[in-house]
Design a protein around this motif. Structure first.
Motif, PDB file in Angstrom:
ATOM      1  N   UNK A 116       0.832  -1.207   0.000  1.00  0.00           N
ATOM      2  CA  UNK A 116       0.000   0.000   0.000  1.00  0.00           C
ATOM      3  C   UNK A 116       0.863   1.250   0.000  1.00  0.00           C
ATOM      4  N   UNK A 117       1.899   1.271   0.841  1.00  0.00           N
ATOM      5  CA  UNK A 117       2.748   2.469   0.898  1.00  0.00           C
ATOM      6  C   UNK A 117       3.740   2.515  -0.263  1.00  0.00           C
ATOM      7  N   UNK A 118       4.390   1.398  -0.544  1.00  0.00           N
ATOM      8  CA  UNK A 118       5.469   1.373  -1.520  1.00  0.00           C
ATOM      9  C   UNK A 118       4.967   1.521  -2.956  1.00  0.00           C
ATOM     10  N   UNK A 119       3.888   0.829  -3.281  1.00  0.00           N
ATOM     11  CA  UNK A 119       3.403   0.816  -4.662  1.00  0.00           C
ATOM     12  C   UNK A 119       2.193   1.725  -4.887  1.00  0.00           C
ATOM     13  N   UNK A 120       1.200   1.630  -4.017  1.00  0.00           N
ATOM     14  CA  UNK A 120      -0.034   2.397  -4.222  1.00  0.00           C
ATOM     15  C   UNK A 120       0.178   3.867  -3.889  1.00  0.00           C
ATOM     16  N   UNK A 121       0.773   4.125  -2.713  1.00  0.00           N
ATOM     17  CA  UNK A 121       0.920   5.498  -2.232  1.00  0.00           C
ATOM     18  C   UNK A 121       2.234   6.132  -2.673  1.00  0.00           C
ATOM     19  N   UNK A 122       3.175   5.318  -3.153  1.00  0.00           N
ATOM     20  CA  UNK A 122       4.511   5.798  -3.543  1.00  0.00           C
ATOM     21  C   UNK A 122       5.174   6.534  -2.392  1.00  0.00           C
ATOM     22  N   UNK A 123       5.179   5.865  -1.228  1.00  0.00           N
ATOM     23  CA  UNK A 123       5.701   6.450   0.009  1.00  0.00           C
ATOM     24  C   UNK A 123       6.661   5.449   0.633  1.00  0.00           C
ATOM     25  N   UNK A 124       7.891   5.882   0.890  1.00  0.00           N
ATOM     26  CA  UNK A 124       8.897   5.001   1.500  1.00  0.00           C
ATOM     27  C   UNK A 124       8.717   5.012   3.011  1.00  0.00           C
ATOM     28  N   UNK A 125       7.956   4.049   3.531  1.00  0.00           N
ATOM     29  CA  UNK A 125       7.635   4.015   4.961  1.00  0.00           C
ATOM     30  C   UNK A 125       8.467   2.950   5.673  1.00  0.00           C
ATOM     31  N   UNK A 126       9.273   3.381   6.638  1.00  0.00           N
ATOM     32  CA  UNK A 126      10.104   2.462   7.402  1.00  0.00           C
ATOM     33  C   UNK A 126       9.551   2.212   8.803  1.00  0.00           C
ATOM     34  N   UNK A 127       8.306   2.618   9.028  1.00  0.00           N
ATOM     35  CA  UNK A 127       7.665   2.374  10.324  1.00  0.00           C
ATOM     36  C   UNK A 127       7.491   0.890  10.581  1.00  0.00           C
ATOM     37  N   UNK A 128       7.437   0.112   9.496  1.00  0.00           N
ATOM     38  CA  UNK A 128       7.095  -1.309   9.541  1.00  0.00           C
ATOM     39  C   UNK A 128       7.911  -2.088  10.576  1.00  0.00           C
TER      40      UNK A 128
END
Length: 304
Positions: free
Chosen positions: A30-42
């Motif tokens: 969802x973040x990486x592909x759909x939202x184009x957002x690099x989220x490292x909260x994971x």
């Protein structure tokens, strides 16, 4: 022969883990592909989900209900990351790192110690390593439910607005979409799924550990990339979502294979990083060299 037998015995466990981590990978998608957002909260929110579920189960809550609270806790971590980025102007990667860093202390506070054991003999856990095939069945049902819900959600007006934000923020804003709100909502949903996955994984392995989320983003990215490369991006959105879970299963099967081949466990992180690097590079190299080869052949025919 012994190697093959040992590998086949590890297959059900690999499939079960792949399905559980596949839910986390859907959050990363969802973040990486759909939202184009690099989220490292994971790396932090996975442990948060496991910690919340473990503490609630030990406290007497039904494990299924604990999954819901783990999902909500994961959503809260995504909200923090989103607020840091949209309200305070902190860059996407740094906002995730800051939340992830803070979550280490928060997760320790939640558990009260570095590890909370969950024995299937004491608690009616949803999934357990001791009962692998029932865990596979639960994993299939959970992944199918998540894929169906996400397919429905991203077909709604809000879901389409999130996809539009990831596609082209300027165009989305021109159409009246509040892109900051869509980013926050996407991060909330993504980390909610990561928290849910963490809760299932804590039950499966029989404990919630402070380090259980370390390197989770690499596994998530590997699952997304492997799923896209192996299954392709054909057909509809539901197929692409399901392929992410398929990529997660393949990843864990490969991990089981290399472990049976004798790879030291301390090299697993290195292997995971190399796997992600290779699969990330494949589309680029294929487009650069394969298409160039085709164009040269066409040019040769035209010259002839």
């Amino acid at each position: 022969m012994d190697f093959l037998l040992a590998f086949m015995k590890s297959m059900p466990s690999s499939i079960a883990q792949g399905l559980i981590w596949g839910i986390m990978s859907l959050g990363v998608y969802i973040t990486y592909k759909v939202l184009d957002y690099a989220d490292l909260t994971v790396d932090g929110s996975l442990c948060t989900g496991g910690a919340v579920a473990a503490v609630l189960i030990v406290g007497g809550m039904n494990p299924l209900l604990a999954l819901l609270f783990a999902f909500l806790a994961g959503m809260l971590t995504g909200l923090v990351t989103g607020v840091l980025h949209t309200c305070f102007g902190i860059p996407a990667i740094l906002s995730g790192i800051l939340t992830q860093l803070a979550l280490y202390s928060i997760n320790m506070r939640i558990m009260g110690k570095s590890n909370v054991p969950l024995s299937v003999d004491q608690y009616p856990l949803t999934v357990s390593l001791r009962y692998v095939w029932p865990a596979v069945a639960v994993g299939v049902i959970a992944v199918a439910a998540v894929v169906a819900i996400l397919y429905w959600f991203f077909g709604t007006e809000i879901g389409c607005a999130i996809r539009a934000t990831g596609n082209n923020q300027a165009m989305a804003r021109a159409q009246g979409v509040n892109t900051n709100a869509m980013k926050v909502l996407g991060l909330v949903l993504s980390n909610g799924l990561v928290g849910l996955s963490g809760a299932l994984y804590a039950q499966y392995q029989g404990s919630a550990d402070i380090n259980m989320g370390r390197g989770a983003i690499v596994i998530g990215l590997a699952s997304v990339i492997v799923g896209e490369v192996v299954f392709g991006a054909r057909f509809n959105f539901a197929y692409r979502l399901a392929s992410i879970a398929g990529g997660s299963i393949i990843y864990f099967i490969v991990i089981a294979f290399v472990l049976q081949c004798g790879m030291p466990t301390q090299d697993l992180k290195l292997f995971s990083a190399l796997t992600v690097a290779v699969f990330l590079a494949l589309p680029y190299l294929r487009g650069k060299y394969f298409k160039k080869g085709i164009s040269k052949k066409k040019g040769g025919k035209a010259d002839a």
